[in-house]
Design a protein around this motif. Structure first.
Motif, mmCIF file in Angstrom:
data_model
loop_
_atom_site.group_PDB
_atom_site.id
_atom_site.type_symbol
_atom_site.label_atom_id
_atom_site.label_comp_id
_atom_site.label_asym_id
_atom_site.label_seq_id
_atom_site.Cartn_x
_atom_site.Cartn_y
_atom_site.Cartn_z
ATOM 1 N N ALA A 307 6.192 -7.603 7.136
ATOM 2 C CA ALA A 307 5.539 -7.579 5.744
ATOM 3 C C ALA A 307 6.410 -8.638 4.972
ATOM 4 O O ALA A 307 5.638 -8.201 3.508
ATOM 5 N N LEU A 308 7.501 -8.954 5.318
ATOM 6 C CA LEU A 308 8.604 -10.212 4.601
ATOM 7 C C LEU A 308 7.647 -11.096 4.048
ATOM 8 O O LEU A 308 8.182 -11.544 3.767
ATOM 9 N N SER A 309 7.236 -11.509 5.588
ATOM 10 C CA SER A 309 6.846 -12.422 5.384
ATOM 11 C C SER A 309 5.156 -13.063 4.557
ATOM 12 O O SER A 309 5.108 -14.265 4.126
ATOM 13 N N ILE A 310 4.430 -11.530 3.974
ATOM 14 C CA ILE A 310 4.215 -12.278 3.183
ATOM 15 C C ILE A 310 4.239 -11.979 2.037
ATOM 16 O O ILE A 310 3.154 -12.204 0.720
ATOM 17 N N CYS A 311 5.438 -11.385 1.477
ATOM 18 C CA CYS A 311 6.470 -11.565 0.130
ATOM 19 C C CYS A 311 5.768 -13.122 -0.423
ATOM 20 O O CYS A 311 6.267 -13.396 0.213
ATOM 21 N N PRO A 312 5.571 -12.248 -1.939
ATOM 22 C CA PRO A 312 4.929 -14.390 -2.275
ATOM 23 C C PRO A 312 6.487 -15.052 -2.816
ATOM 24 O O PRO A 312 7.430 -14.197 -2.412
ATOM 25 N N GLU A 326 -3.798 -8.752 5.685
ATOM 26 C CA GLU A 326 -2.943 -9.754 6.141
ATOM 27 C C GLU A 326 -1.744 -9.909 7.108
ATOM 28 O O GLU A 326 -1.030 -11.015 7.350
ATOM 29 N N ALA A 327 -1.826 -8.629 6.676
ATOM 30 C CA ALA A 327 -0.408 -8.540 8.488
ATOM 31 C C ALA A 327 -1.133 -8.721 9.458
ATOM 32 O O ALA A 327 -0.766 -9.913 10.619
ATOM 33 N N LEU A 328 -2.336 -8.609 10.405
ATOM 34 C CA LEU A 328 -3.267 -9.196 10.875
ATOM 35 C C LEU A 328 -3.302 -10.774 11.142
ATOM 36 O O LEU A 328 -3.406 -11.749 12.280
ATOM 37 N N VAL A 329 -3.893 -11.583 10.230
ATOM 38 C CA VAL A 329 -3.704 -13.220 10.088
ATOM 39 C C VAL A 329 -1.880 -13.629 10.039
ATOM 40 O O VAL A 329 -2.350 -14.158 11.413
ATOM 41 N N VAL A 330 -1.392 -12.902 9.165
ATOM 42 C CA VAL A 330 -0.343 -13.540 10.246
ATOM 43 C C VAL A 330 0.894 -13.409 11.382
ATOM 44 O O VAL A 330 1.468 -14.350 11.257
ATOM 45 N N SER A 331 0.199 -11.766 12.101
ATOM 46 C CA SER A 331 0.722 -12.007 12.745
ATOM 47 C C SER A 331 0.542 -12.569 14.177
ATOM 48 O O SER A 331 0.974 -12.657 14.916
ATOM 49 N N CYS A 332 -0.724 -13.423 13.934
ATOM 50 C CA CYS A 332 -0.942 -14.089 14.942
ATOM 51 C C CYS A 332 -1.403 -15.916 14.275
ATOM 52 O O CYS A 332 -2.861 -15.756 14.307
ATOM 53 N N SER A 411 -13.070 -13.396 3.777
ATOM 54 C CA SER A 411 -11.909 -12.864 3.050
ATOM 55 C C SER A 411 -10.650 -13.066 4.078
ATOM 56 O O SER A 411 -9.965 -13.328 3.312
ATOM 57 N N LEU A 412 -10.974 -13.311 5.139
ATOM 58 C CA LEU A 412 -9.894 -13.528 6.455
ATOM 59 C C LEU A 412 -9.429 -14.468 6.334
ATOM 60 O O LEU A 412 -8.280 -15.205 6.493
ATOM 61 N N ALA A 413 -10.693 -15.398 5.786
ATOM 62 C CA ALA A 413 -10.486 -16.521 6.252
ATOM 63 C C ALA A 413 -9.939 -16.990 4.496
ATOM 64 O O ALA A 413 -8.268 -17.841 4.720
ATOM 65 N N LEU A 414 -9.673 -16.461 3.550
ATOM 66 C CA LEU A 414 -9.075 -17.348 2.442
ATOM 67 C C LEU A 414 -7.989 -16.459 2.647
ATOM 68 O O LEU A 414 -6.892 -17.052 1.851
ATOM 69 N N THR A 415 -7.826 -15.591 3.108
ATOM 70 C CA THR A 415 -6.288 -14.812 2.825
ATOM 71 C C THR A 415 -5.507 -15.531 4.105
ATOM 72 O O THR A 415 -4.736 -16.444 3.878
#
Length: 422
Positions: A307-312, A326-332, A411-415
């Motif tokens: 969650a912290l890695s997603i913070c602005p 967003e978490a799904l994207v950042v996790s991998c 949407s996921l690609a933009l994220t």
């Protein structure tokens, strides 16, 4: 004339005076007689130490509740400790120089031992003063019994006796405080190690009961972990239902929360603050999903870091449960980058100006929930312009904004592009 107002004296050069050896100090007859009386009484006290020890323990039992408890739990060890201390006190009257170091070591050990056992320092100092009083009282009693006319001579050694008592009160207090600081450091370090293992997910099952006790948290409670970066969590202070662990890149709070479905009022104030309040500018807060039991805190920490890695970068609070895509994207990140290239690749390879206009239009359209009218207002252009740009995007990437599956991919690609671009 005041010394400060006197004129400066000019010293003439002359032969340097040679220091003369000090003449040996000769004790007065009164001093010698007083020492003789003191030594005679002290030798009697040495033979009577067991009774003297019993008398002191009886006084301590009556006047000091802390010692009363100690005597009930370990009478033998306490008796031996008091006996040794009194023996050093009395022998120091006979040979102060020869017994000084041994007496100091004995007193220091007592201070350390009693600090480790948790005996109050006030009780310990009171015991030493009572011991000094009892020794002095017995010296007077013995002299009065054997040579009453010599009792007055003890006045000349009274200062030495009480200086000895004060000296050893200082030693035992210093030893006690030093041991107390070391114990506190060990306790704090142990708590930090247990908390670090818990957050790392390396805590042993056998250590969980101790961890729960030292952190003041139930072993089987429901927890979230809060990760804070960009400044200490000053307005998220430790409370009865939270423990904060300082880290290098982020601080982590292990926060006990209510059961699922519990209202905000059912949470601890610290938990409510961590879960509902954004931090000051520049500070980032990531709140993970809830887990059950301290054994799962390691997983909760990883979710909080996610969650912290997603913070602005400019700060804010991100609750993982509200940012799962967003978490799904950042996790991998590897898959996120692959998805971005596969879906948006043709668009990304356009000239920068053209590319940015089309990407901004897609982002605005998603932000406005598919409304071209509102997207146009956000972009300061007509809705038809928005629709024309969207059709061009569809042609470039080979996907339709009318098909749900394609919408999810775009949407996921933009994220992924937004989060992984840095």
């Amino acid at each position: 004339m005041h010394p400060a107002a006197r004129t400066r004296t000019t010293f003439r050069a002359g032969p340097t005076p040679v220091p003369q050896p000090r003449s040996r100090r000769i004790r007065s007859l009164i001093d010698a007689d007083a020492l003789r009386v003191l030594h005679r009484a002290a030798r009697v006290l040495l033979d009577d130490l067991p009774d003297l020890t019993d008398r002191l323990l009886a006084v301590l039992r009556e006047q000091e509740p802390a010692y009363r408890t100690t005597l009930e739990t370990d009478h033998t060890a306490t008796w031996q400790e008091v006996y040794r201390s009194l023996r050093h006190s009395v022998t120091s009257l006979l040979d102060p120089r020869g017994t000084r170091e041994a007496a100091h070591r004995c007193t220091w050990r007592i201070g350390v031992t009693r600090a480790e056992q948790g005996l109050p320092l006030d009780a310990l100092l009171h015991a030493f003063r009572l011991g000094g009083s009892l020794v002095w009282q017995r010296l007077v009693e013995e002299t009065t019994r054997s040579e009453p006319e010599d009792t007055r001579l003890l006045v000349h050694v009274a200062t030495d006796v009480w200086n000895f008592v004060d000296e050893h009160c200082t030693i035992v207090a210093d030893a006690y405080r030093q041991a107390e600081r070391q114990l506190a450091w060990r306790r704090e370090n142990r708590v930090r190690l247990l908390a670090a293992a818990l957050l790392d997910g390396t805590s042993r099952i056998a250590d969980l009961p101790e961890t729960a006790e030292r952190l003041g948290l139930p072993e089987h409670g429901r927890y979230v972990v809060v990760a804070v970066a960009g400044g200490p969590p000053q307005d998220l202070p430790p409370g009865r239902n939270a423990y904060w662990h300082a880290g290098v890149d982020a601080d982590h709070g292990i926060v006990l929360v209510g059961d699922e479905g519990a209202g905000e009022a059912d949470r601890d104030p610290v938990a409510a603050l961590a879960l509902s309040t954004d931090g000051p500018a520049g500070r980032r807060i990531g709140v993970g999903s809830a887990v059950t039991g301290l054994a799962a805190v390691g997983d909760a920490r990883r979710l909080a870091d996610l969650a912290l890695s997603i913070c602005p970068p400019d700060g804010g609070t991100v609750r993982l449960t509200e940012h799962l895509p967003e978490a799904l994207v950042v996790s991998c990140p590897e898959l996120g980058a692959t998805l971005t290239e596969r879906v948006l690749g043709p668009l990304l390879r356009l000239e920068p100006a053209d590319r940015d206009v089309l990407l901004d239009t897609l982002v605005a359209w998603f932000a406005c929930e598919g409304s071209a009218q509102r997207a146009g207002e956000r972009l300061y252009c007509h809705r038809n312009t928005v629709l024309n740009r969207l059709r061009r995007c569809e042609q470039l990437i080979g996907r339709s904004l009318a098909r749900p599956h394609d919408v999810v991919e775009i949407s996921l690609a933009l994220t992924a592009r937004r989060l992984l671009r840095g």
